[in-house]
Motif scaffolding. Structure first.
Motif, PDB file in Angstrom:
ATOM      1  N   MET A 143       0.848  -1.190   0.000  1.00 29.86           N
ATOM      2  CA  MET A 143       0.000   0.000   0.000  1.00 29.86           C
ATOM      3  C   MET A 143       0.888   1.246   0.000  1.00 29.86           C
ATOM      4  SD  MET A 143      -2.991   0.996   2.745  1.00 29.86           S
ATOM      5  CE  MET A 143      -3.623  -0.685   2.675  1.00 29.86           C
ATOM      6  N   ARG A 144       0.533   2.221  -0.830  1.00 30.35           N
ATOM      7  CA  ARG A 144       1.351   3.428  -0.946  1.00 30.35           C
ATOM      8  C   ARG A 144       0.436   4.646  -0.976  1.00 30.35           C
ATOM      9  NH1 ARG A 144       4.806   3.054  -5.997  1.00 30.35           N
ATOM     10  NH2 ARG A 144       5.986   1.587  -4.688  1.00 30.35           N
ATOM     11  N   VAL A 145       0.830   5.706  -0.247  1.00 25.53           N
ATOM     12  CA  VAL A 145       0.026   6.922  -0.145  1.00 25.53           C
ATOM     13  C   VAL A 145       0.896   8.125  -0.470  1.00 25.53           C
ATOM     14  CG1 VAL A 145      -1.238   8.429   1.440  1.00 25.53           C
ATOM     15  CG2 VAL A 145      -1.588   5.956   1.537  1.00 25.53           C
ATOM     16  N   LEU A 146       0.345   9.053  -1.248  1.00 27.43           N
ATOM     17  CA  LEU A 146       0.990  10.329  -1.515  1.00 27.43           C
ATOM     18  C   LEU A 146       0.325  11.395  -0.665  1.00 27.43           C
ATOM     19  CD1 LEU A 146       2.931  12.133  -3.204  1.00 27.43           C
ATOM     20  CD2 LEU A 146       1.043  12.427  -4.840  1.00 27.43           C
ATOM     21  N   LEU A 147       1.121  12.117   0.107  1.00 29.36           N
ATOM     22  CA  LEU A 147       0.658  13.271   0.872  1.00 29.36           C
ATOM     23  C   LEU A 147       1.133  14.529   0.159  1.00 29.36           C
ATOM     24  CD1 LEU A 147       1.701  12.033   4.452  1.00 29.36           C
ATOM     25  CD2 LEU A 147      -0.401  11.521   3.174  1.00 29.36           C
ATOM     26  N   SER A 148       0.334  15.598   0.232  1.00 26.17           N
ATOM     27  CA  SER A 148       0.729  16.800  -0.496  1.00 26.17           C
ATOM     28  C   SER A 148       0.274  18.058   0.233  1.00 26.17           C
ATOM     29  CB  SER A 148       0.136  16.796  -1.909  1.00 26.17           C
ATOM     30  OG  SER A 148       0.580  17.925  -2.643  1.00 26.17           O
ATOM     31  N   THR A 149       1.190  19.031   0.321  1.00 23.23           N
ATOM     32  CA  THR A 149       0.855  20.344   0.851  1.00 23.23           C
ATOM     33  C   THR A 149       1.858  21.347   0.310  1.00 23.23           C
ATOM     34  OG1 THR A 149       0.285  21.578   2.859  1.00 23.23           O
ATOM     35  CG2 THR A 149       2.288  20.235   2.938  1.00 23.23           C
ATOM     36  N   TYR A 150       1.536  22.611   0.484  1.00 27.30           N
ATOM     37  CA  TYR A 150       2.496  23.663   0.161  1.00 27.30           C
ATOM     38  C   TYR A 150       2.305  24.775   1.177  1.00 27.30           C
ATOM     39  CZ  TYR A 150       5.484  26.935  -2.236  1.00 27.30           C
ATOM     40  OH  TYR A 150       6.514  27.796  -2.516  1.00 27.30           O
ATOM     41  N   GLY A 151       3.369  25.128   1.894  1.00 31.76           N
ATOM     42  CA  GLY A 151       3.270  26.185   2.882  1.00 31.76           C
ATOM     43  C   GLY A 151       4.442  26.139   3.834  1.00 31.76           C
ATOM     44  N   THR A 152       4.261  26.730   5.006  1.00 27.80           N
ATOM     45  CA  THR A 152       5.308  26.811   6.003  1.00 27.80           C
ATOM     46  C   THR A 152       5.346  25.535   6.847  1.00 27.80           C
ATOM     47  OG1 THR A 152       3.837  27.867   7.607  1.00 27.80           O
ATOM     48  CG2 THR A 152       5.029  29.316   6.085  1.00 27.80           C
ATOM     49  N   ARG A 153       6.132  25.578   7.895  1.00 30.36           N
ATOM     50  CA  ARG A 153       6.287  24.398   8.742  1.00 30.36           C
ATOM     51  C   ARG A 153       4.947  23.930   9.315  1.00 30.36           C
ATOM     52  NH1 ARG A 153      10.648  23.810  13.688  1.00 30.36           N
ATOM     53  NH2 ARG A 153      10.061  21.701  14.331  1.00 30.36           N
ATOM     54  N   GLY A 154       4.074  24.885   9.628  1.00 27.23           N
ATOM     55  CA  GLY A 154       2.772  24.520  10.168  1.00 27.23           C
ATOM     56  C   GLY A 154       1.911  23.750   9.194  1.00 27.23           C
ATOM     57  N   ASP A 155       2.185  23.867   7.910  1.00 29.25           N
ATOM     58  CA  ASP A 155       1.467  23.092   6.895  1.00 29.25           C
ATOM     59  C   ASP A 155       2.071  21.705   6.716  1.00 29.25           C
ATOM     60  OD1 ASP A 155      -0.413  25.217   5.681  1.00 29.25           O
ATOM     61  OD2 ASP A 155       1.535  26.209   5.630  1.00 29.25           O
ATOM     62  N   VAL A 156       3.377  21.598   6.907  1.00 27.28           N
ATOM     63  CA  VAL A 156       4.085  20.348   6.638  1.00 27.28           C
ATOM     64  C   VAL A 156       4.037  19.382   7.824  1.00 27.28           C
ATOM     65  CG1 VAL A 156       6.352  19.359   6.107  1.00 27.28           C
ATOM     66  CG2 VAL A 156       5.599  21.454   4.941  1.00 27.28           C
ATOM     67  N   GLU A 157       4.212  19.896   9.044  1.00 30.44           N
ATOM     68  CA  GLU A 157       4.356  19.019  10.209  1.00 30.44           C
ATOM     69  C   GLU A 157       3.166  18.089  10.453  1.00 30.44           C
ATOM     70  OE1 GLU A 157       6.670  18.081  12.423  1.00 30.44           O
ATOM     71  OE2 GLU A 157       8.152  19.139  11.213  1.00 30.44           O
ATOM     72  N   PRO A 158       1.910  18.529  10.280  1.00 29.12           N
ATOM     73  CA  PRO A 158       0.815  17.572  10.471  1.00 29.12           C
ATOM     74  C   PRO A 158       0.891  16.384   9.518  1.00 29.12           C
ATOM     75  CG  PRO A 158      -0.021  19.810  10.566  1.00 29.12           C
ATOM     76  CD  PRO A 158       1.398  19.904  10.091  1.00 29.12           C
ATOM     77  N   LEU A 159       1.319  16.617   8.283  1.00 34.15           N
ATOM     78  CA  LEU A 159       1.457  15.497   7.345  1.00 34.15           C
ATOM     79  C   LEU A 159       2.645  14.614   7.717  1.00 34.15           C
ATOM     80  CD1 LEU A 159       0.600  16.945   3.810  1.00 34.15           C
ATOM     81  CD2 LEU A 159      -0.865  15.728   5.426  1.00 34.15           C
ATOM     82  N   VAL A 160       3.665  15.197   8.327  1.00 33.60           N
ATOM     83  CA  VAL A 160       4.765  14.379   8.847  1.00 33.60           C
ATOM     84  C   VAL A 160       4.228  13.413   9.900  1.00 33.60           C
ATOM     85  CG1 VAL A 160       6.874  14.439  10.246  1.00 33.60           C
ATOM     86  CG2 VAL A 160       6.610  16.023   8.328  1.00 33.60           C
ATOM     87  N   ALA A 161       3.366  13.924  10.786  1.00 32.71           N
ATOM     88  CA  ALA A 161       2.777  13.067  11.822  1.00 32.71           C
ATOM     89  C   ALA A 161       1.953  11.946  11.197  1.00 32.71           C
ATOM     90  CB  ALA A 161       1.914  13.904  12.761  1.00 32.71           C
ATOM     91  N   LEU A 162       1.164  12.276  10.193  1.00 31.65           N
ATOM     92  CA  LEU A 162       0.376  11.241   9.522  1.00 31.65           C
ATOM     93  C   LEU A 162       1.287  10.229   8.842  1.00 31.65           C
ATOM     94  CD1 LEU A 162      -2.344  10.084   8.600  1.00 31.65           C
ATOM     95  CD2 LEU A 162      -2.234  11.641   6.626  1.00 31.65           C
ATOM     96  N   ALA A 163       2.356  10.720   8.215  1.00 37.37           N
ATOM     97  CA  ALA A 163       3.285   9.821   7.527  1.00 37.37           C
ATOM     98  C   ALA A 163       3.893   8.812   8.499  1.00 37.37           C
ATOM     99  CB  ALA A 163       4.393  10.632   6.851  1.00 37.37           C
TER     100      ALA A 163
END
Length: 401
Positions: A1-21
């Motif tokens: 199973m493979r998932v692509l996460l995507s965002t564009y912005g500052t650290r506050g936009d990236v860190e939640p997806l890091v947690a999900l990853a």
């Protein structure tokens, strides 16, 4: 199973997806992420074993000045981002089973997912980004503020602004890949079942017709990093200080200095977080200390109060620590929303209006530092959830089978 996460912005936009990853990888899911090419994001993703697919220009370069880019520059950036996403997403989605997109900037994401035949999930980090009669849309930089007070009318104007920017280009790309046109770009991106990665106590969703919102709780990870030795020495040397920091944002030049002076005037020590604005000390007195990167989860519980710009992550971390807050929001995105939530919950104060003055800062600090405010902040902190990323990972993994 493979998932692509995507965002564009500052650290506050990236860190939640890091947690999900991290939570997805613990379940055996392979993860890759489309994000800005800034070095700190590349290093963060490499550290958790996630492949970065760079999209767009480095965000830090765009945030160098104390003012945002002009309306014309923002319009150009948005148009270029749409083109870049249509170029990048098809290859990034190769072999993926789902695409999770965070933020309205992900205009091409749903179309790319449709073309690839994979599941698409949109996630917001604050309820204010989702249309509702219970609140107005957030300020969108570069677009004029509607001169009406009715929430429904403001959301309608918001949809028109999004269409004016993106509809022609988006539908042109959709036609080229055999997809039908969309008539409401914003709602197309959001879907009718978006996820809300925000704490229900701190920023709950109120039921709204037409939207079946899935609220998971905020997405974060436990941070076990120790505090720097010199910071620990400063904390141990006196009473709990008041923190001043604006994260990835760059406030007006005088705000940091005025805030430090107001805190000192009330007899409190000050901890200045440099952040992207590179805030620094105004003098060499020993009641003030400047710090760079630090573990906020460990730090915030040691403080008298947290003064910040109203980012979702900082608001949530301070709330979970049970520490009072003073929010001085930039008129941008969800900052005013979180300022309002802090004030409404009685866990701090907010200066959301005219530029702060010495008098308004003095009054707001007294409110934030009052014993009753601290008691309410502590009581709410015990109710803030920490399992949002795990809940979301479970939902996504379950849906993909």
């Amino acid at each position: 199973m493979r998932v692509l996460l995507s965002t564009y912005g500052t650290r506050g936009d990236v860190e939640p997806l890091v947690a999900l990853a991290v939570r997805l990888r613990a379940r055996g899911v392979e993860v890759r992420m489309c994000a800005p090419p800034d070095e700190e994001f590349a290093g963060r993703l490499a550290g958790i074993g996630v492949r970065l697919v760079p999209v767009g220009p480095p965000v830090r370069e765009m945030m160098r000045g104390s003012a945002l880019p002009s309306a014309a520059e923002l319009s150009r950036y948005r148009a270029e981002m749409l083109e870049t996403q249509f170029d990048v997403f098809p290859a990034a989605l190769d072999g993926c089973d789902a695409l999770v997109a965070a933020g309205l900037a992900q205009v091409a994401a749903r179309s790319a997912a449709e073309a690839a035949g994979v599941r698409y999930v949109y996630v917001s980090y604050a309820a204010v980004h989702l249309p509702s009669p219970h609140h107005a849309p957030p300020p969108r930089p570069g677009w004029p503020e509607p001169e009406v007070d009715d929430h429904a009318a403001r959301w309608e104007l918001d949809a028109r602004n999004v269409n004016a920017q993106f509809a022609e280009a988006l539908n042109g790309h959709r036609a080229a890949i055999g997809l039908p046109p969309v008539d409401n770009v914003r709602d197309h991106v959001l879907t009718d079942r978006p996820w809300l990665a925000a704490d229900p106590v701190l920023g709950g969703w109120r039921e709204t017709p037409g939207l079946d919102v899935v609220q998971t709780g905020a997405w974060s990870l436990p941070d076990e990093r120790p505090l720097p030795a010199d910071l620990v020495a400063f904390l141990d040397a006196g009473t709990p200080p008041v923190y001043v920091g604006f994260g990835s944002m760059r406030p007006a030049q005088d705000i940091g200095r005025m805030t430090v002076e107001a805190i000192r005037a009330q007899g409190h020590r000050v901890l200045v977080s440099r952040g992207w604005a590179d805030l620094d000390l105004t003098d060499d007195r020993d009641d003030c200390f400047a710090v760079g990167e630090a573990n906020h989860q460990r730090l915030f519980g040691e403080l008298a109060a947290v003064v910040h710009h109203g980012g979702a992550g900082t608001t949530s971390t301070a709330a979970r620590a049970g520490t009072p807050q003073l929010v001085i929001p930039l008129q941008l995105s969800d900052n005013p929303y979180w300022a309002g939530r802090v004030a409404d919950l009685g866990i701090g104060a907010a200066l959301d209006g005219p530029p702060p003055t010495a008098d308004s800062l003095d009054i707001a600090l007294k409110t934030a530092l009052a014993p009753g405010t601290r008691a309410r902040a502590r009581a709410l902190g015990s109710r803030v959830r920490t399992d949002g990323a795990e809940v979301a990972a479970g939902l996504l993994a379950g849906a993909l089978g």
